[in-house]
Design a protein around this motif. Structure first.
Motif, PDB file in Angstrom:
ATOM      1  N   THR A 157       0.832  -1.194   0.000  1.00 65.52           N
ATOM      2  CA  THR A 157       0.000   0.000   0.000  1.00 65.52           C
ATOM      3  C   THR A 157       0.870   1.248   0.000  1.00 65.52           C
ATOM      4  OG1 THR A 157      -1.719  -1.138   1.262  1.00 65.52           O
ATOM      5  CG2 THR A 157      -1.779   1.260   1.282  1.00 65.52           C
ATOM      6  N   VAL A 158       0.506   2.216  -0.807  1.00 62.02           N
ATOM      7  CA  VAL A 158       1.120   3.542  -0.760  1.00 62.02           C
ATOM      8  C   VAL A 158       0.003   4.552  -0.555  1.00 62.02           C
ATOM      9  CG1 VAL A 158       2.426   5.297  -2.012  1.00 62.02           C
ATOM     10  CG2 VAL A 158       3.069   2.883  -2.230  1.00 62.02           C
ATOM     11  N   VAL A 159       0.171   5.420   0.450  1.00 63.79           N
ATOM     12  CA  VAL A 159      -0.850   6.397   0.812  1.00 63.79           C
ATOM     13  C   VAL A 159      -0.300   7.809   0.582  1.00 63.79           C
ATOM     14  CG1 VAL A 159      -2.326   7.257   2.669  1.00 63.79           C
ATOM     15  CG2 VAL A 159      -1.772   4.839   2.552  1.00 63.79           C
ATOM     16  N   PHE A 160      -1.169   8.693   0.098  1.00 63.61           N
ATOM     17  CA  PHE A 160      -0.775  10.083  -0.148  1.00 63.61           C
ATOM     18  C   PHE A 160      -1.779  11.021   0.496  1.00 63.61           C
ATOM     19  CE2 PHE A 160      -1.312  13.916  -2.860  1.00 63.61           C
ATOM     20  CZ  PHE A 160      -0.073  14.494  -2.644  1.00 63.61           C
ATOM     21  N   LEU A 161      -1.270  12.074   1.149  1.00 62.12           N
ATOM     22  CA  LEU A 161      -2.104  13.098   1.766  1.00 62.12           C
ATOM     23  C   LEU A 161      -1.458  14.457   1.542  1.00 62.12           C
ATOM     24  CD1 LEU A 161      -4.425  14.008   3.742  1.00 62.12           C
ATOM     25  CD2 LEU A 161      -2.765  13.652   5.596  1.00 62.12           C
ATOM     26  N   CYS A 162      -2.244  15.441   1.107  1.00 57.49           N
ATOM     27  CA  CYS A 162      -1.694  16.789   0.961  1.00 57.49           C
ATOM     28  C   CYS A 162      -2.755  17.816   1.349  1.00 57.49           C
ATOM     29  CB  CYS A 162      -1.185  17.044  -0.458  1.00 57.49           C
ATOM     30  SG  CYS A 162      -2.456  17.000  -1.729  1.00 57.49           S
ATOM     31  N   GLU A 163      -2.295  19.019   1.657  1.00 58.99           N
ATOM     32  CA  GLU A 163      -3.187  20.087   2.096  1.00 58.99           C
ATOM     33  C   GLU A 163      -2.614  21.431   1.669  1.00 58.99           C
ATOM     34  OE1 GLU A 163      -5.229  21.791   6.248  1.00 58.99           O
ATOM     35  OE2 GLU A 163      -3.673  20.250   6.317  1.00 58.99           O
ATOM     36  N   GLN A 164      -3.489  22.334   1.234  1.00 61.82           N
ATOM     37  CA  GLN A 164      -3.064  23.685   0.887  1.00 61.82           C
ATOM     38  C   GLN A 164      -2.938  24.495   2.171  1.00 61.82           C
ATOM     39  OE1 GLN A 164      -2.395  24.229  -2.216  1.00 61.82           O
ATOM     40  NE2 GLN A 164      -2.084  26.435  -2.405  1.00 61.82           N
ATOM     41  N   VAL A 165      -1.711  24.881   2.511  1.00 56.87           N
ATOM     42  CA  VAL A 165      -1.466  25.573   3.776  1.00 56.87           C
ATOM     43  C   VAL A 165      -1.304  27.071   3.600  1.00 56.87           C
ATOM     44  CG1 VAL A 165      -0.452  23.524   4.845  1.00 56.87           C
ATOM     45  CG2 VAL A 165       1.031  25.138   3.639  1.00 56.87           C
ATOM     46  N   GLU A 193      -8.490  36.131  13.610  1.00 53.06           N
ATOM     47  CA  GLU A 193      -8.067  34.732  13.619  1.00 53.06           C
ATOM     48  C   GLU A 193      -7.153  34.439  12.433  1.00 53.06           C
ATOM     49  OE1 GLU A 193     -12.239  33.006  15.568  1.00 53.06           O
ATOM     50  OE2 GLU A 193     -11.699  32.552  13.480  1.00 53.06           O
ATOM     51  N   GLU A 194      -6.318  33.431  12.584  1.00 49.37           N
ATOM     52  CA  GLU A 194      -5.459  32.964  11.494  1.00 49.37           C
ATOM     53  C   GLU A 194      -5.890  31.565  11.083  1.00 49.37           C
ATOM     54  OE1 GLU A 194      -1.370  33.141  12.511  1.00 49.37           O
ATOM     55  OE2 GLU A 194      -1.333  35.327  12.736  1.00 49.37           O
ATOM     56  N   HIS A 195      -5.716  31.275   9.818  1.00 47.70           N
ATOM     57  CA  HIS A 195      -6.045  29.937   9.337  1.00 47.70           C
ATOM     58  C   HIS A 195      -5.109  28.902   9.961  1.00 47.70           C
ATOM     59  CE1 HIS A 195      -7.016  26.615   6.666  1.00 47.70           C
ATOM     60  NE2 HIS A 195      -5.709  26.464   6.444  1.00 47.70           N
ATOM     61  N   GLN A 196      -5.658  27.796  10.409  1.00 45.45           N
ATOM     62  CA  GLN A 196      -4.870  26.701  10.969  1.00 45.45           C
ATOM     63  C   GLN A 196      -5.021  25.469  10.075  1.00 45.45           C
ATOM     64  OE1 GLN A 196      -2.886  27.005  13.688  1.00 45.45           O
ATOM     65  NE2 GLN A 196      -3.496  29.151  13.860  1.00 45.45           N
ATOM     66  N   SER A 197      -3.912  24.966   9.571  1.00 50.21           N
ATOM     67  CA  SER A 197      -3.983  23.765   8.732  1.00 50.21           C
ATOM     68  C   SER A 197      -4.448  22.583   9.579  1.00 50.21           C
ATOM     69  CB  SER A 197      -2.627  23.467   8.086  1.00 50.21           C
ATOM     70  OG  SER A 197      -1.612  23.370   9.063  1.00 50.21           O
ATOM     71  N   GLN A 198      -5.133  21.654   8.960  1.00 49.33           N
ATOM     72  CA  GLN A 198      -5.731  20.534   9.678  1.00 49.33           C
ATOM     73  C   GLN A 198      -4.782  19.354   9.825  1.00 49.33           C
ATOM     74  OE1 GLN A 198      -9.357  19.155   7.843  1.00 49.33           O
ATOM     75  NE2 GLN A 198      -9.730  17.563   9.362  1.00 49.33           N
ATOM     76  N   TYR A 199      -4.029  19.058   8.777  1.00 46.46           N
ATOM     77  CA  TYR A 199      -3.261  17.812   8.746  1.00 46.46           C
ATOM     78  C   TYR A 199      -1.756  17.991   8.938  1.00 46.46           C
ATOM     79  CZ  TYR A 199      -7.601  15.854   6.935  1.00 46.46           C
ATOM     80  OH  TYR A 199      -8.902  15.457   6.784  1.00 46.46           O
ATOM     81  N   PHE A 200      -1.275  19.243   8.918  1.00 44.83           N
ATOM     82  CA  PHE A 200       0.168  19.488   9.030  1.00 44.83           C
ATOM     83  C   PHE A 200       0.454  20.578  10.043  1.00 44.83           C
ATOM     84  CE2 PHE A 200      -0.452  17.601   4.882  1.00 44.83           C
ATOM     85  CZ  PHE A 200       0.580  16.679   4.803  1.00 44.83           C
ATOM     86  N   GLU A 201       1.515  20.366  10.823  1.00 43.07           N
ATOM     87  CA  GLU A 201       1.947  21.359  11.795  1.00 43.07           C
ATOM     88  C   GLU A 201       2.449  22.615  11.074  1.00 43.07           C
ATOM     89  OE1 GLU A 201       1.637  21.094  14.934  1.00 43.07           O
ATOM     90  OE2 GLU A 201       1.433  18.941  15.381  1.00 43.07           O
ATOM     91  N   PRO A 202       2.290  23.808  11.692  1.00 46.40           N
ATOM     92  CA  PRO A 202       2.731  25.057  11.056  1.00 46.40           C
ATOM     93  C   PRO A 202       4.233  25.277  11.204  1.00 46.40           C
ATOM     94  CG  PRO A 202       1.750  25.530  13.177  1.00 46.40           C
ATOM     95  CD  PRO A 202       1.579  24.048  12.963  1.00 46.40           C
ATOM     96  N   ASP A 203       5.021  24.347  10.698  1.00 44.38           N
ATOM     97  CA  ASP A 203       6.486  24.417  10.785  1.00 44.38           C
ATOM     98  C   ASP A 203       7.028  24.047   9.416  1.00 44.38           C
ATOM     99  OD1 ASP A 203       9.158  24.294  11.286  1.00 44.38           O
ATOM    100  OD2 ASP A 203       9.055  22.721  12.807  1.00 44.38           O
ATOM    101  N   TYR A 204       7.239  25.057   8.565  1.00 46.64           N
ATOM    102  CA  TYR A 204       7.563  24.798   7.170  1.00 46.64           C
ATOM    103  C   TYR A 204       8.973  25.250   6.775  1.00 46.64           C
ATOM    104  CZ  TYR A 204       2.446  24.950   7.423  1.00 46.64           C
ATOM    105  OH  TYR A 204       1.153  24.771   7.787  1.00 46.64           O
ATOM    106  N   GLU A 205       9.715  25.793   7.706  1.00 51.06           N
ATOM    107  CA  GLU A 205      10.986  26.419   7.368  1.00 51.06           C
ATOM    108  C   GLU A 205      11.975  25.443   6.758  1.00 51.06           C
ATOM    109  OE1 GLU A 205      14.240  29.473   9.376  1.00 51.06           O
ATOM    110  OE2 GLU A 205      12.749  28.476  10.628  1.00 51.06           O
ATOM    111  N   SER A 206      11.999  24.201   7.247  1.00 47.00           N
ATOM    112  CA  SER A 206      12.943  23.211   6.734  1.00 47.00           C
ATOM    113  C   SER A 206      12.492  22.605   5.419  1.00 47.00           C
ATOM    114  CB  SER A 206      13.130  22.085   7.765  1.00 47.00           C
ATOM    115  OG  SER A 206      11.925  21.345   7.906  1.00 47.00           O
ATOM    116  N   GLY A 207      11.253  22.860   5.019  1.00 44.58           N
ATOM    117  CA  GLY A 207      10.718  22.221   3.821  1.00 44.58           C
ATOM    118  C   GLY A 207      10.236  20.810   4.067  1.00 44.58           C
ATOM    119  N   LYS A 208      10.206  20.406   5.374  1.00 45.20           N
ATOM    120  CA  LYS A 208       9.793  19.048   5.739  1.00 45.20           C
ATOM    121  C   LYS A 208       8.532  19.132   6.599  1.00 45.20           C
ATOM    122  CE  LYS A 208      14.677  17.729   6.136  1.00 45.20           C
ATOM    123  NZ  LYS A 208      15.694  17.104   7.035  1.00 45.20           N
ATOM    124  N   PRO A 209       7.362  19.058   5.999  1.00 44.96           N
ATOM    125  CA  PRO A 209       6.130  19.167   6.785  1.00 44.96           C
ATOM    126  C   PRO A 209       5.964  18.003   7.748  1.00 44.96           C
ATOM    127  CG  PRO A 209       5.646  18.450   4.560  1.00 44.96           C
ATOM    128  CD  PRO A 209       7.101  18.817   4.572  1.00 44.96           C
TER     129      PRO A 209
END
Length: 528
Positions: free
Chosen positions: A246-254, A492-508
């Motif tokens: 199985t290969v699973v994929f998940l993405c979200e517009q942050v 209020e600020e938008h909060q992503s549902q599936y990913f933590e708000p830590d994007y600086e390293s490019g590794k969600p």
């Protein structure tokens, strides 16, 4: 399930469309400037709109970040998050950590690198829908991973072989999926010959076209840039069910302005993870569009998370810049003239590790593109900034090179290791068809899930009701602006549902909800 470590990075201040101030290419209310449909929305009308748009965009620094609403007739009926997945061949992704040899693992990563954007070879190029902030997409695959032939050292493709369709164009030929190569030998895990004897050749039966009388998901799948019609034969011939993974994929517009999405890939049986931030920049140059990675896009990271040889290795694959050509002729195709790097880090403590440099050759202004590349694999000293900073093969001393790569990124790529005289096939892209995604039905998706969110537009585009498609598209866009204005009014600020708000390293990093979404998709594939 293993997940990516957060680390100590500070959250990156990624702007979002919560900023509703008037920007260039907006109307007096701050809404995106809207280009009207011209004529019937047919090919001639599309070309008039497109040429007018190209003239307006010359000199614009980043087309991808414009507040501009295109007429629906210029779009392909596919959501952006679904279009930009990099698992066009999930079977190649799943096999990345199969070898106990570090050089073989690097070759496996290279195969994934060259296969991850197969849609730009196998399907027509097109403009998908712009993603809405908070929009998300998930899908999965259940398939046999590729294996390496023990005698030749070359990959054996075991599912969804590309079968050319008569009249298929040189660029963007979808073809079909069938089984046209010899099945895997029993000693390599394939079925005994007696069990595989019922395999039907793709040339022996004509594929059947699905009916378009009802615009169900199957009909829509056949209308978007993606897999061609399935050949009437078993795409997994010669494979026992226990071999499938199985290969699973998940993405979200942050972020919406600039458009940035976070993505995660996972193969639980093999312990392979992939993750990255996706952002592109685009600029009009003459009658072509130049596309490249944005500042938040550090590439795709692939990690071997299972126990055994290579455990903990992380490979960073940077993205090349490319160009969309053939716009005047209405027959789009892509070219790449850039360098990328694939760097192995982490894993077993060692003074040296492997790195690959790929050089996509500049195309001539005269004549047809040749799509050529070459490159090397070399051993660098861990901690040596100069050696890890090399970007072109010619910068690397000969004594550090352990292998050479050459070929055509639309056709076949081969390699030769140091000390060997014969070239071997790294990956034959001519053999690869796009593998369809397994996506939950619309009734099981929430309102911000890509296919459900954009379904009203998709239905009208498939029916060629251009005006109605544009109206539905504008309704979706206005709802997003209303939500942004409401958040701003409440502070209020938008909060992503599936990913933590830590994007600086490019590794969600997945949130608990993200981990649960991955787990639910795996359960669905297991039939639980």
């Amino acid at each position: 399930m293993s997940t990516v470590s957060k680390g100590d990075k500070k959250p990156l201040n990624v702007p979002t469309d919560d900023d509703v101030a008037i920007q260039p290419f907006t109307d007096e209310s701050g809404a995106p400037a809207t280009l009207p449909e011209i004529g019937s929305g047919g090919e001639e009308s599309k070309m008039k709109v497109l040429l007018g748009l190209m003239k307006k965009l010359i000199g614009v620094k980043d087309v991808a970040n414009l507040r501009l609403s295109l007429p629906a007739s210029l779009l392909e009926p596919v959501p952006n998050l679904e279009y930009w997945t990099y698992a066009d061949r999930a079977d190649i992704f799943a096999a990345i950590g199969d070898s106990s040899d570090e050089l073989e693992r690097m070759l496996a990563v290279l195969r994934f690198c060259f296969s991850k954007e197969l849609k730009f070879i196998r399907a027509r190029l097109g403009k998908p829908y712009n993603s809405a902030l908070g929009e998300h997409f998930r899908c999965s695959w259940r398939l046999p991973p590729i294996v390496i032939d023990k005698e030749t050292g070359e990959p054996v493709i075991r599912t969804h072989i590309h079968v050319p369709i008569p009249g298929e164009p040189a660029y963007g030929g979808q073809g079909g999926s069938g089984w046209t190569t010899p099945v895997l030998r029993p000693e390599d895990g394939g079925k005994p010959n007696s069990e595989a004897s019922s395999i039907i050749s793709s040339s022996s039966k004509a594929s059947k076209k699905p009916s378009l009388r009802a615009f169900d998901q199957l009909s829509i799948n056949r209308s978007i840039p993606g897999p061609g019609e399935e050949i009437e034969s078993d795409p997994d011939a010669g494979v026992v069910d226990s071999e499938k993974v199985t290969v699973v994929f998940l993405c979200e517009q942050v972020s919406h302005h600039p458009p940035v999405s976070a993505a995660y890939y996972y193969c639980p049986e093999k312990g392979i993870e992939g993750y990255g931030m996706d952002q592109i920049t685009a600029k009009v140059s003459g009658m072509s569009v130049k596309v490249g990675p944005g500042s938040s896009n550090k590439g795709i990271f692939v990690k071997i998370a299972r126990d055994g040889p290579g455990k903990g290795e992380e490979y960073q694959i940077t993205h090349p810049a490319a160009a969309v050509n053939g716009i005047l002729k209405g027959s789009y195709y892509g070219t790449i003239s850039d360098q990328i790097q694939i760097t192995c880090r982490e894993g077993e403590k060692s003074t040296t590790k492997l790195r690959a440099l790929i050089d996509y050759k500049d195309e001539s202004w005269i004549g047809k593109p040749r799509f050529l590349l070459d490159g090397i694999i070399y051993r660098y000293t861990v901690g040596d900034a100069e050696q890890e900073g090399w970007t072109k093969p010619k910068q690397v001393p000969a004594d550090k090179i352990v292998g050479h790569i050459e070929g055509n990124w639309m056709k076949q790529i081969r390699y030769r290791l140091k000390g060997q005289k014969e070239w071997k096939t790294l990956l034959d892209l001519d053999l690869l068809a796009l593998i369809p995604k397994d996506v939950r039905p619309l009734s099981e998706q929430d309102e911000q899930e890509s296919r459900r969110l954009w379904d009203p537009v998709t239905q009208q585009l498939v029916a060629k009701n251009w005006g109605e498609a544009t109206k539905h598209k504008q309704l979706i866009e206005q709802k997003q602006r209303d939500r942004a204005a409401e958040r701003k009014a409440k502070g209020e600020e938008h909060q992503s549902q599936y990913f933590e708000p830590d994007y600086e390293s490019g590794k969600p990093v997945l949130t608990e909800a993200g981990k649960q979404a991955i787990e639910n998709e795996m359960k669905r594939q297991r039939g639980e």
